[in-house]
Design a protein around this motif. Structure first.
Motif, PDB file in Angstrom:
ATOM      1  N   LEU A   1      -3.236   5.095  -0.442  1.00 39.01           N
ATOM      2  CA  LEU A   1      -3.392   5.685   0.890  1.00 39.01           C
ATOM      3  C   LEU A   1      -4.310   6.894   0.781  1.00 39.01           C
ATOM      4  N   THR A   2      -5.313   6.974   1.642  1.00 39.24           N
ATOM      5  CA  THR A   2      -6.219   8.120   1.600  1.00 39.24           C
ATOM      6  C   THR A   2      -5.804   9.210   2.584  1.00 39.24           C
TER       7      THR A   2
ATOM      8  N   TYR B   1       0.863  -1.178   0.000  1.00 40.21           N
ATOM      9  CA  TYR B   1       0.000   0.000   0.000  1.00 40.21           C
ATOM     10  C   TYR B   1       0.904   1.234   0.000  1.00 40.21           C
ATOM     11  N   THR B   2       0.798   2.048  -1.032  1.00 41.01           N
ATOM     12  CA  THR B   2       1.616   3.249  -1.118  1.00 41.01           C
ATOM     13  C   THR B   2       0.938   4.245  -2.040  1.00 41.01           C
TER      14      THR B   2
ATOM     15  N   THR C   1      -4.170   6.341   6.470  1.00 41.73           N
ATOM     16  CA  THR C   1      -5.373   5.554   6.248  1.00 41.73           C
ATOM     17  C   THR C   1      -5.293   4.842   4.900  1.00 41.73           C
ATOM     18  N   PHE C   2      -5.700   3.571   4.904  1.00 43.49           N
ATOM     19  CA  PHE C   2      -5.746   2.802   3.666  1.00 43.49           C
ATOM     20  C   PHE C   2      -6.862   1.779   3.758  1.00 43.49           C
ATOM     21  N   LYS C   3      -7.362   1.368   2.603  1.00 44.19           N
ATOM     22  CA  LYS C   3      -8.412   0.357   2.537  1.00 44.19           C
ATOM     23  C   LYS C   3      -7.759  -0.974   2.207  1.00 44.19           C
ATOM     24  N   LEU C   4      -8.078  -1.997   2.989  1.00 42.15           N
ATOM     25  CA  LEU C   4      -7.512  -3.321   2.737  1.00 42.15           C
ATOM     26  C   LEU C   4      -7.933  -3.816   1.358  1.00 42.15           C
ATOM     27  N   GLN C   5      -6.990  -4.357   0.621  1.00 45.64           N
ATOM     28  CA  GLN C   5      -7.292  -4.926  -0.678  1.00 45.64           C
ATOM     29  C   GLN C   5      -8.054  -6.225  -0.485  1.00 45.64           C
TER      30      GLN C   5
END
Length: 154
Positions: A96-97, A91-92, A116-120
């Motif tokens: 990333l939100t 995640y990069t 903050t990031f959404k799991l794939q």
């Protein structure tokens, strides 16, 4: 006598060989050593982790304390943050939100930065590693940072 002359020649040859070895190994050692002259060190500490389940998937927010140990300010944006899951998902940048704008950490200070990031889909990891990559300080010197691991809460 010939025996004494032979012993002296061997001793002189050994001494000259040791001197040349020391000089060459000093040159080679000086050429291969790495120094982080002018770089800025920062440390990362995870303050909290939240895992929010929504209809569209899980959103993870990691609050990271970034301590700038250097003499120049450091700007960190989402392009400098990399999160790698135990399953190998990365995640990069655009995944990333948060942070949506660069965060500047003044020299000698600590700042809390939410990431903050959404799991794939398919990423069932609970353990992740967060790193700062490719960041530079206000003097355009590289930023050296530790990586920090975190685990999703149940």
């Amino acid at each position: 006598s010939p025996i004494i002359a032979t012993v002296l020649l061997i001793a002189i040859t050994i001494a000259a060989g040791l001197a040349i070895y020391g000089w060459v190994s000093g040159l080679i050692g000086a050429g291969t050593s790495s120094k982080l002259v002018g770089s800025t060190a920062i440390t990362l500490t995870v303050a909290s982790v939240t895992n929010t389940a929504t209809a569209s998937g899980n959103t993870v927010t990691v609050t990271v304390l970034i301590s700038n140990l250097g003499q120049h300010s450091v700007s960190v944006s989402s392009t400098n943050i990399e999160i790698v899951s135990a399953n190998g998902y990365v995640y990069t940048g655009s995944s990333l939100t948060s942070p949506s704008t660069p965060v500047t950490i003044a020299a000698g200070s600590t700042q809390s930065v939410p990431v903050t990031f959404k799991l794939q889909s398919g990423d069932k990891s609970i353990t992740f590693t967060l790193s700062i990559v490719g960041a530079t300080d206000s003097a355009n010197e590289p930023v050296i940072a530790n990586s920090v691991s975190f685990t999703l809460p149940s």
